[in-house]
Every structure is written in C-alpha cells, then in structure tokens.
Design an enzyme around this catalytic site. Structure first.
Site, PDB file in Angstrom:
ATOM      1  N   LEU A  93     -39.832 -38.996  34.394  1.00 43.67           N
ATOM      2  CA  LEU A  93     -40.247 -39.220  35.781  1.00 43.67           C
ATOM      3  C   LEU A  93     -39.909 -40.646  36.221  1.00 43.67           C
ATOM      4  O   LEU A  93     -39.990 -41.583  35.432  1.00 43.67           O
ATOM      5  CB  LEU A  93     -41.750 -38.975  35.924  1.00 43.67           C
ATOM      6  CG  LEU A  93     -42.182 -37.529  35.669  1.00 43.67           C
ATOM      7  CD1 LEU A  93     -43.690 -37.440  35.504  1.00 43.67           C
ATOM      8  CD2 LEU A  93     -41.708 -36.611  36.801  1.00 43.67           C
ATOM      9  N   HIS A 109     -47.857 -36.179  23.578  1.00 44.93           N
ATOM     10  CA  HIS A 109     -46.607 -36.464  22.875  1.00 44.93           C
ATOM     11  C   HIS A 109     -46.795 -36.136  21.396  1.00 44.93           C
ATOM     12  O   HIS A 109     -47.813 -36.514  20.806  1.00 44.93           O
ATOM     13  CB  HIS A 109     -46.237 -37.941  23.063  1.00 44.93           C
ATOM     14  CG  HIS A 109     -44.919 -38.286  22.448  1.00 44.93           C
ATOM     15  ND1 HIS A 109     -43.713 -37.910  23.010  1.00 44.93           N
ATOM     16  CD2 HIS A 109     -44.615 -38.932  21.299  1.00 44.93           C
ATOM     17  CE1 HIS A 109     -42.723 -38.328  22.238  1.00 44.93           C
ATOM     18  NE2 HIS A 109     -43.245 -38.949  21.194  1.00 44.93           N
TER      19      HIS A 109
HETATM   20  C1  GAR Z   1     -45.424 -29.942  22.584  1.00 40.69           C
HETATM   21  O1  GAR Z   1     -45.281 -30.139  21.203  1.00 40.69           O
HETATM   22  C2  GAR Z   1     -45.485 -31.272  23.301  1.00 40.69           C
HETATM   23  O2  GAR Z   1     -46.181 -32.259  22.585  1.00 40.69           O
HETATM   24  C3  GAR Z   1     -44.034 -31.619  23.394  1.00 40.69           C
HETATM   25  O3  GAR Z   1     -43.389 -30.412  23.700  1.00 40.69           O
HETATM   26  C4  GAR Z   1     -44.147 -29.320  23.170  1.00 40.69           C
HETATM   27  C5  GAR Z   1     -44.445 -28.358  24.290  1.00 40.69           C
HETATM   28  O4  GAR Z   1     -45.023 -27.164  23.812  1.00 40.69           O
HETATM   29  N1  GAR Z   1     -43.805 -32.613  24.408  1.00 40.69           N
HETATM   30  C6  GAR Z   1     -42.820 -33.504  24.364  1.00 40.69           C
HETATM   31  O5  GAR Z   1     -42.007 -33.551  23.470  1.00 40.69           O
HETATM   32  C7  GAR Z   1     -42.798 -34.454  25.539  1.00 40.69           C
HETATM   33  N2  GAR Z   1     -41.697 -35.357  25.432  1.00 40.69           N
HETATM   34  P1  GAR Z   1     -45.791 -26.197  24.821  1.00 40.69           P
HETATM   35  O6  GAR Z   1     -44.857 -25.892  25.994  1.00 40.69           O
HETATM   36  O7  GAR Z   1     -46.047 -24.958  24.001  1.00 40.69           O
HETATM   37  O8  GAR Z   1     -47.050 -26.870  25.261  1.00 40.69           O
END
Ligand code: GAR
Length: 195
Positions: A93, A109
């Site tokens: 963002l 994260h």
């Molecule tokens: C989660 O592990 C979250 O922490 C990560 O993506 C996944 C989403 O899973 N986020 C990042 O990497 C942000 N940069 P979800 O769609 O099942 O919640």
C-alpha cells in the site's frame, strides 16, 4: 461496536478466523471483505457468512498503485470502517493510503518481526537455522511490515520442517493470534500480546 473492513488476496483463512470471532459481545463487527483478486476464495467464504464483499482487480492498473487504491477506497469508505485489517493482502500500500487509516490498520505477517519482512518467510527462517518461527500482528505504517507490534505467537522449528509444514503450523497460530489482538485493539488496548 467498531466496524471492521478486512482486505484479503487469497483463501482468507485469517479473515474467517476474525469474522467467526466477531460475534456476540465482541467489541467489533465485520462490515466488508475486499480483495484485489476477484477470484480470491475468501470472497465466497465471506459472502457465505453474510458479510458484504468487494473486489477491485489490481491488474488493469498496471503498476499504478495510487489509481488502484483510489478504486479500492470506494467500497471501503462506503462502509465507514473504524478499523482496517489486512489478512493475507498481498499488495503493497502507498503511504497515502496508509495515512488515511493511520493508527487503525492492522496486518498479520508470518514471521517474528523484525525478522523476515517481505516474502518467503518460512524458507528464510529454516535456511537461517532459526530455533523458532511464528507470526506477528502489527499496526501498519508506510514502511513494509513495520510499525508497532501488537502481538506475536511463536513455535519451535522441528528438524524435519519444510517451508510448507512450517507454514501450516504457523497459520494455525495466526488464527489464534489475530482474533485475540483484534478483540483487544477494538477495546482500545494497544498493549502487546504474546501467545
Ligand atoms: C498468511 O499466512 C498471512 O500471514 C500471509 O499470507 C497468508 C494468508 O493466508 N500474509 C503475508 O504474507 C503478508 N505479506 P489466508 O489468506 O488463509 O489468511
């Protein structure tokens, strides 16, 4: 009761954990789930829970992040959210967008920040020989994966762990941590939670 908009890009398992927790005497309610990917599986899951959804495909904007965000803002502002939760939202963002929601935007994260900002957190933790991995909920500031830490949950990395097995176990921690932090945050508690 605080109004919460959730931004997702994929399966939305964290969004589901948040939405399922926001019931009964919870200090917040989900008012919108929005995605940059019209095909994100989480959109259908949110709709099935009766939550309003919106999708703004980022691809036609061809790297013009401000123009993409201007479109994404419309459905968000329409629901007048008090809190914005990023839950697997995979677009960076702009500072302008972040400023609008300063002090009321959270992100989860999949690492123990400040370690491993950005992508591929689990393979980096394994490659580094770390003893522990985990996840962090933090307030969003203009700098990527930065901002005051509101909560962390950690686990021991096993010798046989692969990035996939680690991701699965950390994701389970995420589903506990994020709702717990949001519940406190919605009550005005910005203290740090460690699970
Ligand atoms: C989660 O592990 C979250 O922490 C990560 O993506 C996944 C989403 O899973 N986020 C990042 O990497 C942000 N940069 P979800 O769609 O099942 O919640």
């Amino acid at each position: 009761v605080k109004r919460v908009a959730i931004l997702i890009s994929g399966g939305g398992s964290n969004m589901l954990a948040l939405a399922r927790d926001m019931q009964g005497d919870h200090p917040a309610r989900p008012v919108l789930v929005a995605s940059n990917d019209p095909d994100a599986a989480g959109l259908a899951r949110a709709a099935a829970l009766g939550i309003a959804t919106a999708a703004v495909d980022h691809r036609p904007f061809a790297g013009d992040r401000a123009a993409f965000e201007a479109e994404l803002l419309r459905p968000i502002l329409a629901v007048e959210p008090d809190i914005l939760c990023l839950a697997g939202f995979m677009r960076v963002l702009t500072a302008g967008f972040v400023r609008r929601f300063e002090g009321r935007m959270l992100n989860i994260h999949p690492s123990l920040l400040p370690k491993y900002k950005g992508l591929h957190t689990h393979s980096r933790a394994i490659a580094a020989g770390d003893a522990e991995a985990g996840c962090t909920v933090h307030e969003v500031t203009a700098a990527l994966d930065d901002g005051p830490i509101l909560g962390q949950a950690r686990l021991a990395i096993r010798p046989q762990d692969t990035p996939d097995t680690l991701a699965r176990r950390v994701l389970e921690l995420e589903h506990r941590l994020y709702p717990a932090v949001l519940r406190r945050f919605a009550q005005g508690d910005r203290g740090r939670l460690d699970l």
